[in-house]
Design an enzyme around this catalytic site. Structure first.
Site, PDB file in Angstrom:
ATOM      1  N   ASP A 152       0.897  -1.331   0.104  1.00 11.35           N
ATOM      2  CA  ASP A 152       0.109  -0.124  -0.212  1.00 11.35           C
ATOM      3  C   ASP A 152       0.775   1.047   0.035  1.00 11.35           C
ATOM      4  OD1 ASP A 152       0.870   0.141   2.468  1.00 11.35           O
ATOM      5  OD2 ASP A 152      -1.114  -0.118   3.413  1.00 11.35           O
ATOM      6  N   LYS A 189       0.753  16.073  11.094  1.00 12.14           N
ATOM      7  CA  LYS A 189       2.188  16.455  11.371  1.00 12.14           C
ATOM      8  C   LYS A 189       2.132  17.491  12.507  1.00 12.14           C
ATOM      9  CE  LYS A 189       4.569  15.049   7.338  1.00 12.14           C
ATOM     10  NZ  LYS A 189       5.496  15.717   6.076  1.00 12.14           N
ATOM     11  N   ASP A 213      -8.140   1.052  16.254  1.00 12.53           N
ATOM     12  CA  ASP A 213      -8.717  -0.395  15.344  1.00 12.53           C
ATOM     13  C   ASP A 213     -10.028  -0.527  15.751  1.00 12.53           C
ATOM     14  OD1 ASP A 213      -6.193  -1.325  14.510  1.00 12.53           O
ATOM     15  OD2 ASP A 213      -5.652  -2.221  16.166  1.00 12.53           O
TER      16      ASP A 213
END
Length: 373
Positions: A134, A223, A242
């Protein structure tokens, strides 16, 4: 070889390379995924991930990456955890790192196995091949859904009837004409578990994600300072999230991965937040050698840890936060200031409740006709 023989051979090579699942689809067929991605970017839902906009034209269709590609072989590698990661959220003095990042970087392992499979296939057949994990501008999840490996759920991630939420994906494009498998149908039904559990309401609608609100984006891709509105919702999640994966009912078919490189390292399974906050650059690099966490750098990582400490109610959080107020990184210092303000508020509230309890006696309660007043 015939198309059927080529297809059977590539499946066998995928199994030999150690993949848990393999399916085939056309790489050159029309699809709608490109337009969905374009709409996602045009809405600004990609946030500061400028590379998505820069590579958009190459992402909208597999053949934009390689015009000669005719078939896509989609492989999956199970990374199922030992236990449901949702239980880790209750231990607020400990960090929760996304399941996929608790050991080795999966990119390295998948690419190595994909190259093994591709070399063998090319060597036997002479057909051209290219492999992708990916990090390349290729949309693996729509290809996986069209190949029958699973379907994209309402949280936009792949769901498998065999492996639940826990599949790493890789793709081998080839010039070979292979026999495609049947696409998987959507089995989400009326379930909204993944949408409802999201701590930051990152899903404006089913099958749509606003990455700017997603904790995975905020803790990994973003960032700068994390927007104030999402800090409390982060809880103790310091790298990824998750929740929408873990809550899926299809995980009843999931199993713990047999790949030891994906078993959680002891030092990355619920580590103490205070210890992580003390990491300097050398300590950070040493702890996260060969881990995907390493790529965000020490300052962003400690920023995340301090947000989690600001959400901690344990007795050791204050000392850990105070130690970072003079950090060399402005990003870290800013997170420490916010965490300190949160802990001061919590301490003030606790002291206020103690005072109120001390002032509340039976006579006062009787006067106000309240129990307790």
């Amino acid at each position: 070889m015939t198309s059927g023989e080529l297809s059977n051979r590539v499946r066998a090579l995928a199994r030999d390379a150690g993949f848990d699942a393999v399916r085939i689809t056309r790489a050159d067929a029309p699809w709608e995924a490109g337009e969905r991605l374009r709409a996602f970017v045009e809405a600004g839902h990609h946030g500061s991930m400028g590379w998505m906009e820069e590579t958009l034209d190459r992402r909208v269709h597999p053949t934009a990456m390689w015009a000669e590609a005719r078939s896509a072989v989609v492989v999956g590698l199970n990374y199922g955890p030992e236990h449901n990661p949702l239980v880790d959220l209750a231990h607020t003095d400990r960090a929760v790192i996304s399941v996929y990042a608790r050991n080795r970087d999966y990119h390295d392992l998948l690419k190595k196995r994909l190259k093994q499979m591709a070399r063998a296939f090319h060597g036997e057949t002479g057909e051209g091949v290219k492999v992708f994990v990916d990090t390349a501008p290729l949309m693996e999840k729509p290809l996986a859904a069209r190949s029958g490996l699973g379907w994209q759920g309402k949280h936009t991630n792949l769901v498998s009837r065999d492996w639940g939420s826990w599949l790493f994906l890789g793709v081998m494009l080839t010039e070979a004409e292979l026999v495609p498998d049947t696409a998987e149908t959507d089995h989400c039904g009326s379930c909204r578990a993944c949408l409802d559990i999201c701590p930051t309401d990152a899903f404006p609608a089913p099958y749509k994600l606003d990455a700017r609100r997603c904790i995975s984006y905020l803790t990994i891709e973003h960032k700068g300072p994390i927007p104030v509105e999402f800090r409390a919702a982060m809880g103790n999640r310091i790298y990824g999230c998750d929740d929408c994966l873990a809550v899926c009912p299809w995980n009843k078919f999931a199993a713990r991965t047999e790949e030891t490189a994906f078993h959680a390292r002891a030092e990355l399974e619920a580590p103490l937040l205070g210890a992580l906050s003390r990491l300097d650059d050398a300590g950070f690099r040493a702890l996260f050698t060969a881990s995907p966490v390493k790529r965000i750098g020490r300052d962003r990582f400690v920023r995340n840890v301090l947000i989690a400490l600001g959400n901690d109610t344990g007795p050791d959080a204050l000392e850990a936060v105070l130690a970072r107020l003079d950090d060399d990184s402005a990003l870290v210092r800013g997170a420490a200031v916010w965490a300190l303000s949160r802990l001061d508020q919590a301490r003030f509230q606790a002291e206020r409740e103690v005072r109120l309890a001390a002032e509340t006696d039976s006579d006062v309660c009787a006067e106000w006709n309240a129990d307790p007043c």
